[in-house]
Scaffold this motif. Structure first.
Motif, PDB file in Angstrom:
ATOM      1  N   LEU A 231       0.834  -1.202   0.000  1.00 13.00           N
ATOM      2  CA  LEU A 231       0.000   0.000   0.000  1.00 13.00           C
ATOM      3  C   LEU A 231       0.871   1.255   0.000  1.00 13.00           C
ATOM      4  O   LEU A 231       1.804   1.375   0.783  1.00 13.00           O
ATOM      5  CB  LEU A 231      -0.898  -0.004   1.237  1.00 13.00           C
ATOM      6  CG  LEU A 231      -2.084   0.943   1.257  1.00 13.00           C
ATOM      7  CD1 LEU A 231      -3.115   0.535   0.214  1.00 13.00           C
ATOM      8  CD2 LEU A 231      -2.726   0.956   2.641  1.00 13.00           C
ATOM      9  N   THR A 232       0.561   2.196  -0.893  1.00 12.35           N
ATOM     10  CA  THR A 232       1.309   3.459  -0.934  1.00 12.35           C
ATOM     11  C   THR A 232       0.464   4.652  -0.503  1.00 12.35           C
ATOM     12  O   THR A 232       1.005   5.664  -0.077  1.00 12.35           O
ATOM     13  CB  THR A 232       1.874   3.727  -2.345  1.00 12.35           C
ATOM     14  OG1 THR A 232       0.788   3.776  -3.279  1.00 12.35           O
ATOM     15  CG2 THR A 232       2.854   2.643  -2.757  1.00 12.35           C
ATOM     16  N   ILE A 233      -0.857   4.550  -0.622  1.00 12.64           N
ATOM     17  CA  ILE A 233      -1.753   5.645  -0.253  1.00 12.64           C
ATOM     18  C   ILE A 233      -2.855   5.119   0.658  1.00 12.64           C
ATOM     19  O   ILE A 233      -3.544   4.140   0.327  1.00 12.64           O
ATOM     20  CB  ILE A 233      -2.395   6.290  -1.507  1.00 12.64           C
ATOM     21  CG1 ILE A 233      -1.319   6.887  -2.409  1.00 12.64           C
ATOM     22  CG2 ILE A 233      -3.409   7.364  -1.108  1.00 12.64           C
ATOM     23  CD1 ILE A 233      -1.863   7.406  -3.740  1.00 12.64           C
ATOM     24  N   LEU A 234      -3.023   5.769   1.800  1.00 12.65           N
ATOM     25  CA  LEU A 234      -4.137   5.463   2.686  1.00 12.65           C
ATOM     26  C   LEU A 234      -5.200   6.527   2.445  1.00 12.65           C
ATOM     27  O   LEU A 234      -4.964   7.714   2.669  1.00 12.65           O
ATOM     28  CB  LEU A 234      -3.677   5.473   4.147  1.00 12.65           C
ATOM     29  CG  LEU A 234      -4.655   4.865   5.159  1.00 12.65           C
ATOM     30  CD1 LEU A 234      -4.888   3.388   4.865  1.00 12.65           C
ATOM     31  CD2 LEU A 234      -4.133   5.042   6.574  1.00 12.65           C
ATOM     32  N   PRO A 235      -6.387   6.134   1.967  1.00 16.51           N
ATOM     33  CA  PRO A 235      -7.345   7.117   1.459  1.00 16.51           C
ATOM     34  C   PRO A 235      -8.126   7.852   2.547  1.00 16.51           C
ATOM     35  O   PRO A 235      -8.079   7.490   3.731  1.00 16.51           O
ATOM     36  CB  PRO A 235      -8.293   6.262   0.610  1.00 16.51           C
ATOM     37  CG  PRO A 235      -8.282   4.937   1.304  1.00 16.51           C
ATOM     38  CD  PRO A 235      -6.869   4.753   1.795  1.00 16.51           C
ATOM     39  N   THR A 236      -8.854   8.857   2.124  1.00 19.04           N
ATOM     40  CA  THR A 236      -9.655   9.668   3.032  1.00 19.04           C
ATOM     41  C   THR A 236     -10.690   8.817   3.772  1.00 19.04           C
ATOM     42  O   THR A 236     -11.295   7.914   3.205  1.00 19.04           O
ATOM     43  CB  THR A 236     -10.400  10.777   2.261  1.00 19.04           C
ATOM     44  OG1 THR A 236     -11.212  10.176   1.247  1.00 19.04           O
ATOM     45  CG2 THR A 236      -9.431  11.729   1.603  1.00 19.04           C
ATOM     46  N   TYR A 237     -10.849   9.133   5.059  1.00 18.36           N
ATOM     47  CA  TYR A 237     -11.890   8.531   5.911  1.00 18.36           C
ATOM     48  C   TYR A 237     -11.788   7.008   6.018  1.00 18.36           C
ATOM     49  O   TYR A 237     -12.755   6.343   6.395  1.00 18.36           O
ATOM     50  CB  TYR A 237     -13.291   8.928   5.417  1.00 18.36           C
ATOM     51  CG  TYR A 237     -13.518  10.417   5.392  1.00 18.36           C
ATOM     52  CD1 TYR A 237     -13.797  11.125   6.557  1.00 18.36           C
ATOM     53  CD2 TYR A 237     -13.443  11.130   4.195  1.00 18.36           C
ATOM     54  CE1 TYR A 237     -13.999  12.501   6.542  1.00 18.36           C
ATOM     55  CE2 TYR A 237     -13.630  12.509   4.168  1.00 18.36           C
ATOM     56  CZ  TYR A 237     -13.916  13.192   5.344  1.00 18.36           C
ATOM     57  OH  TYR A 237     -14.103  14.548   5.313  1.00 18.36           O
ATOM     58  N   CYS A 238     -10.647   6.450   5.716  1.00 21.16           N
ATOM     59  CA  CYS A 238     -10.492   4.995   5.690  1.00 21.16           C
ATOM     60  C   CYS A 238     -10.866   4.364   7.027  1.00 21.16           C
ATOM     61  O   CYS A 238     -11.570   3.360   7.077  1.00 21.16           O
ATOM     62  CB  CYS A 238      -9.054   4.640   5.322  1.00 21.16           C
ATOM     63  SG  CYS A 238      -8.788   2.889   5.032  1.00 21.16           S
ATOM     64  N   PHE A 239     -10.388   4.960   8.129  1.00 18.79           N
ATOM     65  CA  PHE A 239     -10.670   4.435   9.464  1.00 18.79           C
ATOM     66  C   PHE A 239     -11.404   5.460  10.333  1.00 18.79           C
ATOM     67  O   PHE A 239     -11.368   5.367  11.560  1.00 18.79           O
ATOM     68  CB  PHE A 239      -9.367   4.008  10.150  1.00 18.79           C
ATOM     69  CG  PHE A 239      -8.680   2.852   9.471  1.00 18.79           C
ATOM     70  CD1 PHE A 239      -9.109   1.556   9.676  1.00 18.79           C
ATOM     71  CD2 PHE A 239      -7.620   3.076   8.602  1.00 18.79           C
ATOM     72  CE1 PHE A 239      -8.493   0.488   9.040  1.00 18.79           C
ATOM     73  CE2 PHE A 239      -6.996   2.015   7.959  1.00 18.79           C
ATOM     74  CZ  PHE A 239      -7.428   0.720   8.182  1.00 18.79           C
ATOM     75  N   GLU A 240     -12.062   6.404   9.732  1.00 18.82           N
ATOM     76  CA  GLU A 240     -12.791   7.409  10.514  1.00 18.82           C
ATOM     77  C   GLU A 240     -13.777   6.739  11.473  1.00 18.82           C
ATOM     78  O   GLU A 240     -14.499   5.811  11.119  1.00 18.82           O
ATOM     79  CB  GLU A 240     -13.575   8.344   9.598  1.00 18.82           C
ATOM     80  CG  GLU A 240     -14.300   9.432  10.386  1.00 18.82           C
ATOM     81  CD  GLU A 240     -15.311  10.212   9.574  1.00 18.82           C
ATOM     82  OE1 GLU A 240     -15.652  11.326   9.988  1.00 18.82           O
ATOM     83  OE2 GLU A 240     -15.761   9.710   8.535  1.00 18.82           O
ATOM     84  N   GLY A 241     -13.783   7.216  12.716  1.00 20.26           N
ATOM     85  CA  GLY A 241     -14.744   6.722  13.689  1.00 20.26           C
ATOM     86  C   GLY A 241     -14.473   5.333  14.215  1.00 20.26           C
ATOM     87  O   GLY A 241     -15.344   4.732  14.846  1.00 20.26           O
ATOM     88  N   CYS A 242     -13.266   4.794  13.964  1.00 20.63           N
ATOM     89  CA  CYS A 242     -12.887   3.500  14.558  1.00 20.63           C
ATOM     90  C   CYS A 242     -12.403   3.784  15.983  1.00 20.63           C
ATOM     91  O   CYS A 242     -11.193   3.858  16.255  1.00 20.63           O
ATOM     92  CB  CYS A 242     -11.807   2.818  13.722  1.00 20.63           C
ATOM     93  SG  CYS A 242     -12.379   2.313  12.084  1.00 20.63           S
ATOM     94  N   THR A 243     -13.350   3.944  16.866  1.00 19.71           N
ATOM     95  CA  THR A 243     -13.079   4.498  18.193  1.00 19.71           C
ATOM     96  C   THR A 243     -12.294   3.561  19.113  1.00 19.71           C
ATOM     97  O   THR A 243     -11.777   3.999  20.132  1.00 19.71           O
ATOM     98  CB  THR A 243     -14.394   4.902  18.881  1.00 19.71           C
ATOM     99  OG1 THR A 243     -15.301   3.784  18.855  1.00 19.71           O
ATOM    100  CG2 THR A 243     -15.035   6.081  18.151  1.00 19.71           C
TER     101      THR A 243
END
Length: 336
Positions: A231-243
């Protein structure tokens, strides 16, 4: 026995129809032939039928089971949409499934997909919210967009032949806890596993090169993740809200963490960034548990990166940094 086709809308909205036997001269069931026959509880389809048309049994809420003959080769768009099916036996003869063919079959609990197909069509079982078990055969290479969206799968066994998981394919499966991605998968599209609230374990295969935005958004039970090495790019909101996410292992070779990739990951206290990182704009906004971080050499600009990281007290900046942009340390402990 002179009837060869049941025509379009032939019995549409005949709500008093409870049972029908189709003669063995019939080869096709037409578009919306039994649409809205809510009282239909029994139907016999002969071995002569090769195709079941679009919306053929749409809204047949009383139809709990049906035997599709081995002669059938195709099932049309929304053929069994909102039917009352609790089980379905799909023959190996079917080579063409249209999109949404079993959408909103809310009494369906388990499905075995037969060998011979290479892709599961878009939204095939969308909103089958009592579907807890699906068997997918080897040979399937693609799981279509929304194929199992808003189902209730307890586990997922993905075939080794799989190469692509399309957008929202498993979105909103609240009891899915373990996910193992086979080695041949290269792409996981947007929102594929969003809102799988009890997902705790994700193991990536060796060849994942592309994750799209929102892939694991709001997977609130996910505590640890090791991202794929290619993986070279981790995209927007990929893990958003993974509290619950408290441990993240990022691979060397990762160059970009896009905006809000880890937004509101409130259990994340520290994270080691690989030396290959160059772009971090907005990556950790709202990570209220984040306490310290070191930015590697090579990063030249930060923008909104740590906004509202209210417990962030220590940041080591690189000598290559030339621009500190808007709201980088807004509402952080280190901000005056």
């Amino acid at each position: 026995d002179s009837v060869t086709n049941i025509g379009e809308y032939a019995f549409r909205s005949c709500s008093g129809l409870t049972s029908i036997t189709i003669p063995d001269s019939v080869t096709s069931i037409g578009v919306s032939a039994f649409y809205g026959c809510s009282g239909l509880t029994s139907i016999t389809i002969p071995d002569s039928v090769t195709s079941i048309g679009r919306g053929a049994f749409y809204g047949c809420s009383g139809l709990t089971s049906i035997t599709i003959p081995d002669s059938a080769t195709s099932i049309g768009y929304q053929a069994f949409y909102r039917s009352g099916l609790t089980e379905i036996d799909l023959p190996n003869s079917i080579t063409s499934y249209a999109n949404n063919c079993f959408q909103e079959c809310r009494n369906l609990t388990s499905v075995t997909i037969p060998a011979g197909i290479t892709s599961i069509p878009n939204e095939m079982f969308f909103d089958c919210n009592n579907l807890t078990s699906v068997s997918i055969p080897e040979g399937v290479t693609t799981i279509g967009a929304g194929a199992f969206r808003n189902c209730n799968l307890l586990s997922v066994q993905l075939p080794n032949s799989l190469t692509k998981i399309c957008s929202s394919s498993y979105y909103g499966n609240p009891n899915l806890s373990v996910l193992i991605i086979p080695d041949n998968v290269t792409t996981i599209e947007s929102s594929a596993f969003s809102r799988c609230y009890t997902l705790r374990t994700v193991v990536f295969g060796n060849n994942v090169t592309t994750l799209q935005p929102y892939v694991f958004q709001y997977c609130s039970s996910l505590a640890e993740i090791t991202l794929p090495t290619k993986l070279t790019i981790l995209p927007t909101y990929c893990f958003e809200g993974c509290t619950s996410l408290s441990k993240v292992n990022l691979p060397e070779g990762l160059t970009t963490i896009e905006a809000s990739a880890f937004a509101s990951c409130s259990s994340l206290q520290t994270i080691k960034l690989p030396n290959s990182i160059r772009v971090l704009n907005g990556a950790f906004s709202g990570c209220t548990g984040l306490q310290e971080i070191e930015i590697p050499e090579g990063v030249s600009m930060l923008n909104n990166t740590f906004s509202s990281c209210s417990n962030l007290s220590k940041v080591i900046l690189p000598s290559t940094l030339t621009t500190i942009g808007n709201d980088v340390f807004y509402n952080c402990t280190i901000y005056p």
